[in-house]
Motif scaffolding. Sequence first.
Motif, PDB file in Angstrom:
ATOM      1  N   THR A 468     -50.664 -71.210 -74.354  1.00 27.29           N
ATOM      2  CA  THR A 468     -49.296 -71.660 -74.075  1.00 27.29           C
ATOM      3  C   THR A 468     -48.297 -70.919 -74.968  1.00 27.29           C
ATOM      4  O   THR A 468     -48.657 -70.388 -76.020  1.00 27.29           O
ATOM      5  N   PRO A 469     -47.017 -70.913 -74.575  1.00 27.01           N
ATOM      6  CA  PRO A 469     -45.981 -70.313 -75.436  1.00 27.01           C
ATOM      7  C   PRO A 469     -45.947 -70.940 -76.828  1.00 27.01           C
ATOM      8  O   PRO A 469     -45.702 -70.259 -77.818  1.00 27.01           O
ATOM      9  N   GLU A 470     -46.219 -72.257 -76.893  1.00 30.02           N
ATOM     10  CA  GLU A 470     -46.234 -72.941 -78.192  1.00 30.02           C
ATOM     11  C   GLU A 470     -47.326 -72.376 -79.095  1.00 30.02           C
ATOM     12  O   GLU A 470     -47.139 -72.222 -80.299  1.00 30.02           O
ATOM     13  N   MET A 471     -48.465 -72.048 -78.493  1.00 25.12           N
ATOM     14  CA  MET A 471     -49.564 -71.493 -79.277  1.00 25.12           C
ATOM     15  C   MET A 471     -49.237 -70.081 -79.755  1.00 25.12           C
ATOM     16  O   MET A 471     -49.632 -69.685 -80.852  1.00 25.12           O
ATOM     17  N   ARG A 472     -48.502 -69.349 -78.925  1.00 25.38           N
ATOM     18  CA  ARG A 472     -48.105 -67.998 -79.354  1.00 25.38           C
ATOM     19  C   ARG A 472     -47.170 -68.074 -80.561  1.00 25.38           C
ATOM     20  O   ARG A 472     -47.254 -67.254 -81.481  1.00 25.38           O
ATOM     21  N   VAL A 473     -46.274 -69.057 -80.564  1.00 25.56           N
ATOM     22  CA  VAL A 473     -45.386 -69.258 -81.711  1.00 25.56           C
ATOM     23  C   VAL A 473     -46.199 -69.648 -82.939  1.00 25.56           C
ATOM     24  O   VAL A 473     -45.979 -69.148 -84.046  1.00 25.56           O
ATOM     25  N   LEU A 474     -47.170 -70.535 -82.735  1.00 19.52           N
ATOM     26  CA  LEU A 474     -48.020 -70.998 -83.827  1.00 19.52           C
ATOM     27  C   LEU A 474     -48.817 -69.844 -84.438  1.00 19.52           C
ATOM     28  O   LEU A 474     -49.056 -69.798 -85.647  1.00 19.52           O
ATOM     29  N   ALA A 475     -49.202 -68.891 -83.603  1.00 20.20           N
ATOM     30  CA  ALA A 475     -49.957 -67.735 -84.095  1.00 20.20           C
ATOM     31  C   ALA A 475     -49.147 -66.953 -85.118  1.00 20.20           C
ATOM     32  O   ALA A 475     -49.699 -66.339 -86.030  1.00 20.20           O
ATOM     33  N   GLN A 476     -47.806 -66.958 -84.965  1.00 20.50           N
ATOM     34  CA  GLN A 476     -46.945 -66.239 -85.897  1.00 20.50           C
ATOM     35  C   GLN A 476     -46.638 -67.069 -87.137  1.00 20.50           C
ATOM     36  O   GLN A 476     -46.515 -66.531 -88.233  1.00 20.50           O
ATOM     37  N   THR A 477     -46.497 -68.389 -86.956  1.00 14.86           N
ATOM     38  CA  THR A 477     -46.032 -69.230 -88.060  1.00 14.86           C
ATOM     39  C   THR A 477     -47.154 -69.862 -88.873  1.00 14.86           C
ATOM     40  O   THR A 477     -47.039 -69.988 -90.088  1.00 14.86           O
ATOM     41  N   ASN A 478     -48.244 -70.262 -88.224  1.00 14.09           N
ATOM     42  CA  ASN A 478     -49.333 -70.930 -88.943  1.00 14.09           C
ATOM     43  C   ASN A 478     -50.674 -70.600 -88.295  1.00 14.09           C
ATOM     44  O   ASN A 478     -51.256 -71.418 -87.572  1.00 14.09           O
ATOM     45  N   PRO A 479     -51.198 -69.412 -88.553  1.00 19.35           N
ATOM     46  CA  PRO A 479     -52.436 -68.970 -87.902  1.00 19.35           C
ATOM     47  C   PRO A 479     -53.627 -69.881 -88.160  1.00 19.35           C
ATOM     48  O   PRO A 479     -54.514 -69.990 -87.325  1.00 19.35           O
ATOM     49  N   THR A 480     -53.666 -70.579 -89.316  1.00 24.25           N
ATOM     50  CA  THR A 480     -54.824 -71.425 -89.625  1.00 24.25           C
ATOM     51  C   THR A 480     -54.938 -72.589 -88.650  1.00 24.25           C
ATOM     52  O   THR A 480     -56.034 -73.033 -88.330  1.00 24.25           O
ATOM     53  N   GLN A 481     -53.801 -73.102 -88.172  1.00 26.51           N
ATOM     54  CA  GLN A 481     -53.846 -74.196 -87.194  1.00 26.51           C
ATOM     55  C   GLN A 481     -54.222 -73.700 -85.808  1.00 26.51           C
ATOM     56  O   GLN A 481     -54.659 -74.466 -84.960  1.00 26.51           O
ATOM     57  N   LEU A 482     -54.041 -72.397 -85.598  1.00 21.19           N
ATOM     58  CA  LEU A 482     -54.296 -71.844 -84.273  1.00 21.19           C
ATOM     59  C   LEU A 482     -55.788 -71.768 -83.956  1.00 21.19           C
ATOM     60  O   LEU A 482     -56.203 -71.978 -82.816  1.00 21.19           O
ATOM     61  N   ALA A 483     -56.605 -71.481 -84.969  1.00 25.28           N
ATOM     62  CA  ALA A 483     -58.037 -71.253 -84.746  1.00 25.28           C
ATOM     63  C   ALA A 483     -58.730 -72.410 -84.013  1.00 25.28           C
ATOM     64  O   ALA A 483     -59.406 -72.190 -82.997  1.00 25.28           O
ATOM     65  N   PRO A 484     -58.598 -73.662 -84.466  1.00 20.82           N
ATOM     66  CA  PRO A 484     -59.272 -74.753 -83.741  1.00 20.82           C
ATOM     67  C   PRO A 484     -58.739 -74.942 -82.315  1.00 20.82           C
ATOM     68  O   PRO A 484     -59.478 -75.325 -81.415  1.00 20.82           O
ATOM     69  N   MET A 485     -57.441 -74.644 -82.100  1.00 22.13           N
ATOM     70  CA  MET A 485     -56.873 -74.755 -80.763  1.00 22.13           C
ATOM     71  C   MET A 485     -57.475 -73.705 -79.835  1.00 22.13           C
ATOM     72  O   MET A 485     -57.750 -73.973 -78.665  1.00 22.13           O
ATOM     73  N   LEU A 486     -57.695 -72.517 -80.373  1.00 25.52           N
ATOM     74  CA  LEU A 486     -58.303 -71.461 -79.563  1.00 25.52           C
ATOM     75  C   LEU A 486     -59.727 -71.820 -79.162  1.00 25.52           C
ATOM     76  O   LEU A 486     -60.167 -71.504 -78.052  1.00 25.52           O
ATOM     77  N   GLU A 487     -60.442 -72.458 -80.067  1.00 25.98           N
ATOM     78  CA  GLU A 487     -61.811 -72.878 -79.745  1.00 25.98           C
ATOM     79  C   GLU A 487     -61.807 -73.875 -78.579  1.00 25.98           C
ATOM     80  O   GLU A 487     -62.682 -73.838 -77.715  1.00 25.98           O
TER      81      GLU A 487
END
Length: 588
Positions: A468-487
Motif C-alpha cells: 500500500t502507499p502507506e507502507m511505501r511511506v513507512l519504508a522511508q520513515t521507519n524501515p524496522t516496522q516495515l519488515a513484519p508487515m512485509l512478511e
Amino acid sequence: MLEFLRKHTIVIMAAMALVFVGLVFIGDGYNGSLSQMFTKTLVSVGNQQVTQKQYEQELPVEYQMAWQLQSSMGGILDIFAEQNAAYTLKTLKTSNAMTAFAAYRGIIRNEGERLGFYANSEEIDSAIRTLPEFSNQQGEFDADTYAKFINMQGTQAREMRVKALKSIVADNIVANKVKATMVSGIEINANYANNCTESQMQLVELNVAELPIANFAPKTEPGEEQIKEFWEKNKEKYRTGEKRFFNVYTFSPLEQTKQEEAGNISNATQEVLNIVENDVWDVVSNLNGANLEETIDQAIKSNEKVLKMEKAIFSNIDKTTEEAALIAPINAAASDGQNNNIAEVAFSLSGAPNVSLNASEEEVNKAMTQVKGEQLSTTQVLDNGNVILVRLNAITPDMARTYEAAKEEAKKDLIAKLTKDNIEKAAVELKSKLADAKTSEDFSKVAQESGAQTKNYGPYTILQNLITPEMRVLAQTNPTQLAPMLEKVKAMPIAPPKDFDEAEAAFAVTKFINPGQVAEPLQSDKGVLLVQLVKRTLEDSPQLSNDMELQKIQLEQLTKQLILKEWLKNCVSLYDLNINPAVANGRN
C-alpha cells in the motif's frame, strides 16, 4: 613638439608599459590577452554567458550552495534527479554536472525573459526566509543559522556568498514559474489510468516449464583448436585491465560535528571544503598537481586549528577494486555529482592509450609515459564529512592477453556459450510442442517428455501491487516496522509463491498473451522458463480504487517529465548552447 613630449612624458611611458604588458599576454601560453584571461566564455546559451572567471570563482560556490539547500531547490536541481541525470547531461552536451548546472540556468534565464517571468527582491528575500534549512523547530526563520551558512571561514567573502544565495534562489523561482507554464493543464484520462492499473493488478494462474541449464552443457569439452578459434574471435574481451597508481589526501575537520541528513554537510565540513578549494585546489590545479604537498603543508599550517590531513598511497588498483578505503561513498550533492566513491574519482581522470596484443616492452613503456601529467581531481566530500583530493601518479595501460594467458577463461566462456546455444534451441522446440497443450495435464506431459520440470502457480499478483502507499511511506520513515508487515504481505493467498523467484518476470510476459498461449522463452539464473497463461481475473477491492487514483497521478507526473525533457532539448537548439571543450568533460 619637445615641450609637448616633456609635459606628457609620464603619460606616454605608462601607455608604452600597457602595450608591452599586452604583447606579453598575447604571446604567452594562454592564447589571449590579460583581459581575455578573465572574459573568455566557457558556456554560452542565448544571451547568457559564463566567463572563465565566473566559472572558476562564482559558479562552484553557487553549485555547492544549491546542493546544500537541495530540499528547496527543485526548480534548478530536479534535472539531476536519478531518473533525469543521464538524459540531462547528454542533452546539455557535457559530462560535467557543474557545467550542466550553468547551462541549465542559462536556459532558465532566457526562457524567463521570453515568458516575462522574473524574481523581484521581495520574492527572493521571502523565499530565503522560508527555506527549511534556515528555520528553527517552530518553522520560523533563524538568523543565527543563516549567519553561520553565510559566514564561513576561508577566503570566501560574505558578499560573494550572499550574492550567490540570492542568485540561485532567483533562478529557482523563475525555473518553477517556467516549468509550471510548460506543463499546465496536463491531465491523464481516468479510464486510461484505470486500464493501466487493472493490467497490473490482475490475478494470474500459470503453467511453468523449466529447462535446467545444467542439462545442456556440451557432452565433451571443447578441444584446443576450438578454444583457440573462439579466443581469436573474442580476444579483445581478454585484456589485463588498466591499473592506476595514485595518492588520496583526506582533510578532516578537527571539530567533528554531526553530519546533516543525506545531501547536506555540516558547517565544520563546509569550512574545510572552502579552505581546500581555495588554499589548495585553486593554487595547484593549473599545474596538474605540481607542488601539491608543499601547498597542502602551507594550508595546514595556516589553518591548523580547523583541519588535519592524512595521505594514503595506492598502487596497481583496477576498476573492480573492493578495498574498503577506496569504495567509501561520495556525497554527490556536496561534490560534483559524477562519482560514487574514491576509486571512481581516480578512474575519472584521463587514461593512457590501449596497447595492442603484440606490443613490445618499449611500446608498453611509451604508453605509460603518455598519461596526461600528474593529474589532480576536483575536491570531493565523503559521506562521513571528510574532504578528499586524488592525485593520479601513473597508469599501467590496458593490454590484450596472449592466448596462453587467457586460455582457461576463454574455455570457460566457450562452454557457457555452447550451453546457452543448446538450451535456447531446446526452448524454441519445446515452445512449438506446447502450442497444442489444452490442459495443465497436457502441458506437464509434453514438457516433461522434453526434460523440463513443471509446476502450476496461482492465482497470484506481483508483490509490488500488494504494498500500500502507506507502507511505501513507512519504508522511508521507519524501515524496522516495515519488515513484519512485509512478511504478512508475502503470506497473503494472492502473493507470489516464495519458491518462484521469477514470479514478477512471468507476470510481465503473460500481459501480452491470451489464456492458453505460451509466452516467449524467459531466461532465468537456473535455465529457461516457458510460461503458459491459464487464466487471469481481477479482484475488486478498496486497494484497487486507491491504486487507480495513484496510477493516474504517476502517469501525469511521467507525462510532465517527458514534456519537460522535450522542452529542454528544444531550448538547447533554440538558444544555441555552446560549451568550451575545456569544461565539457571535466573542470578546466
